[in-house]
Design an enzyme around this catalytic site. Sequence first.
Site, short mmCIF file in Angstrom:
data_model
loop_
_atom_site.label_atom_id
_atom_site.label_comp_id
_atom_site.label_asym_id
_atom_site.label_seq_id
_atom_site.Cartn_x
_atom_site.Cartn_y
_atom_site.Cartn_z
N HIS A 164 -18.17 -63.18 -37.55
CA HIS A 164 -17.37 -64.04 -36.67
C HIS A 164 -16.86 -63.24 -35.47
O HIS A 164 -17.04 -63.66 -34.32
CB HIS A 164 -16.20 -64.60 -37.50
CG HIS A 164 -15.23 -65.46 -36.75
ND1 HIS A 164 -15.08 -66.80 -36.98
CD2 HIS A 164 -14.33 -65.16 -35.79
CE1 HIS A 164 -14.15 -67.29 -36.19
NE2 HIS A 164 -13.66 -66.31 -35.45
N GLU A 165 -16.28 -62.09 -35.72
CA GLU A 165 -15.70 -61.30 -34.61
C GLU A 165 -16.79 -60.78 -33.68
O GLU A 165 -16.59 -60.74 -32.46
CB GLU A 165 -14.85 -60.15 -35.16
CG GLU A 165 -13.63 -60.58 -35.98
CD GLU A 165 -12.71 -61.56 -35.26
OE1 GLU A 165 -12.72 -61.62 -34.01
OE2 GLU A 165 -12.00 -62.31 -35.96
N HIS A 187 -17.82 -63.46 -31.30
CA HIS A 187 -16.91 -63.48 -30.14
C HIS A 187 -17.36 -62.42 -29.12
O HIS A 187 -17.50 -62.70 -27.94
CB HIS A 187 -15.48 -63.16 -30.56
CG HIS A 187 -14.74 -64.32 -31.18
ND1 HIS A 187 -14.82 -65.60 -30.70
CD2 HIS A 187 -13.87 -64.37 -32.23
CE1 HIS A 187 -14.05 -66.40 -31.43
NE2 HIS A 187 -13.46 -65.67 -32.37
N HIS A 207 -14.70 -70.48 -30.35
CA HIS A 207 -14.69 -71.22 -31.62
C HIS A 207 -15.39 -72.56 -31.47
O HIS A 207 -15.45 -73.13 -30.38
CB HIS A 207 -13.24 -71.41 -32.09
CG HIS A 207 -12.59 -70.12 -32.48
ND1 HIS A 207 -11.40 -69.68 -31.96
CD2 HIS A 207 -13.00 -69.15 -33.33
CE1 HIS A 207 -11.09 -68.51 -32.47
NE2 HIS A 207 -12.04 -68.16 -33.32
N TYR A 229 -12.68 -73.20 -37.32
CA TYR A 229 -11.41 -73.03 -38.04
C TYR A 229 -11.51 -73.68 -39.42
O TYR A 229 -12.26 -74.65 -39.59
CB TYR A 229 -10.28 -73.76 -37.32
CG TYR A 229 -9.71 -73.11 -36.09
CD1 TYR A 229 -10.07 -71.84 -35.68
CD2 TYR A 229 -8.74 -73.79 -35.35
CE1 TYR A 229 -9.50 -71.28 -34.54
CE2 TYR A 229 -8.18 -73.24 -34.21
CZ TYR A 229 -8.57 -71.99 -33.81
OH TYR A 229 -8.01 -71.44 -32.70
#
Lengths: 39, 638
Positions: free
Chosen positions: B91-92, B95, B101, B150
């Site tokens: 996930h990071e 980014h 997101h 999320y």
Amino acid sequence: TPEIFDVDNGLDRDIFDINEDLGLDLFEGDIILDEIQER
Amino acid sequence: NAIIGERYRWPHTIPYVLDDSLEMNARGVILKAFERYRLKSCIDFKPWSGEPNYISVFKGNGCWSSVGKQLTGIQELSIGEGCDKIATVQHEFLHALGFWHEQSRSDRNDYVSIIWNRIISGKERNFDFYDDQVIDSMNVPYDYSSVMHYGKTAFGNGSEPTIITRVPDFMDVIGQRMDFSDSDVLKLNQLYNCSSSLSFMESCDFELGNVCGMIQSSADSADWQRLSEVSEGPESDHSNMGRCRGSGFFMHFNSSSVNEGATAILESRILYPKRGFQCLQFFLYNSGSEDDQLNIYIREYSTAHLSRTLTLVEQIKDIPSGSWQLYHITLNATNKFRVVFEGVRGAGASLGGLSIDDINLSETRCPHHVWHIRNFTQLIGSPNGSFYSPPFYSSKGYAFQIYLNLDSLPKIGMYFHLISGANDDQLEWPCPWQQVTITILDQTPDIRQRMSKQQSLTTDPFLTIDNGNYFWDRPSKVGAQVIFPNGTQFQRGRGRGFPNFMSQEMLKSRDFIKGDDVYILLTVEDISHLNTQNDPLPTLNVNDLCASFRCENDGICILQNGKAECRCRSGDDWWYMGERCEKRGSTRDTIVIATSSTAAVFALMLIITLVSVYCTRKKYRKEPSSRTVNTIMENQYA
């Protein structure tokens, strides 16, 4: 049966919970913005 | 959803640094996350070697990243306490590669509702969404299963959901952190114009008549047939498992129609390795003789001589009958090659044969062990829902078991226990830096579309528990005595793991349970080479061996490969060295040695030059008189 222990002390936390508990106030919870993005 | 602007794009190979602050488990997990990128995209990672921009992964406060390449030289990405999970790292890094997101995209209100009065006051901005002039959803549908979504209670002031999906079935899907979804992969590959990946090689479920370019050999007695069912089994293929009756195919070697010793050979298309190691994974069904076997070869083509070398890699015997079985085979092809499947008819009666399906070949490491759990849905409903795996040995020789806890449903727990084993006298205790990786396999046919749930933990030899004992000490010392079903007594250490490895809902999704089978893949590997701290390990024998081995000048005695050794003190410009740190060195000494060596060489060269000049001059002084004499001699004769 031997005892069992949780790697994160039973706290099953997602990225946003971890950052929230630390009091971080990041953009959308886990993003650091550059100046252009800030604008 | 990508950030718009080419300036934010990284090159396909991203330089990185793993900062000293990172915990050992995080280091291993980050490297495993990189492997998922290498399998599913063209993004690769390499240790930083002076490139102008690179990502420094460090243990900061929390889990966070910037979006896209920042052109600031070093770009920090924090994997803090509790963030050392593979999907969090994925996930990071998404980014960092330029993705926001999922619920920030411009059309999100068509797919989710935000319950504003359940959001912590002041955190409403986290639910902003953006115009399609700012972020690009790349013409890919809204994705509830994205690793970038999320969770349903994000930023909530209670336990009630802050996000409600318009399709209720996806309420528990959002926020899953398993692996990249299909859409995550699609967007990543579009953004970076990927057309291939570093480690993926082949996936074949035999649904198409071209059988993925596989070929039948003429040097055998029978052919493999492409079928959708066999009367003696399997009743259906593994890819669809009967969901589309008559449409799912597999390859079958009918051993009942041939004599003992007969063979059928099926070869893959030619494959081109990049990394020199491969993992072949496939499902195998036996409805033939108990003695039927499957041999796996690689046919390698040497680039220099166009010669073909056929190497037997594995003989699979004693194949259980009546169900699909998962196999992993490690290959080490370095030249272009084919994978060869050879079915061999064994002795004894056969009514069916061997079948293979869902082949995947990738240049990744195979898991070390597979725990195959059958009739899983029955276990979920059983009154005592906790189970231990069979005992396994790690590559270093540590014996262990996995504990699966189904007593706290809907949470499914998974724990790792060291147990007493045959090698314990030769092993280091407390067990240092073994990373345990547990994966519940998503049995989706194509490895690129799998979203397996994976968690890792690492044995920290310094970890102690309340009574002061080391947590990962020898099970015969700190464990409890237990008995295997066959009556053998052994000791089992305390377990450490994940009370909510995954939820029951998640387990029921995708292909985690297929044919009522669950596969748990296990790898226990030594990651001590990732330790940049080089702390002396708290091995209890250190004092004994070090008692008679004194290190001078405040050196520290440690055990290395069972022998006492000294680790010597050093400063910025000085150090101690020698077996017992008895000698002192410094940069000044080095300068003095270098200067005096230079002076000595200069003096020597000067002497040689002077002697040469002296000798040459002496020689030329003598020569004229001798020529004169000769001339005189010649003239006399004339």
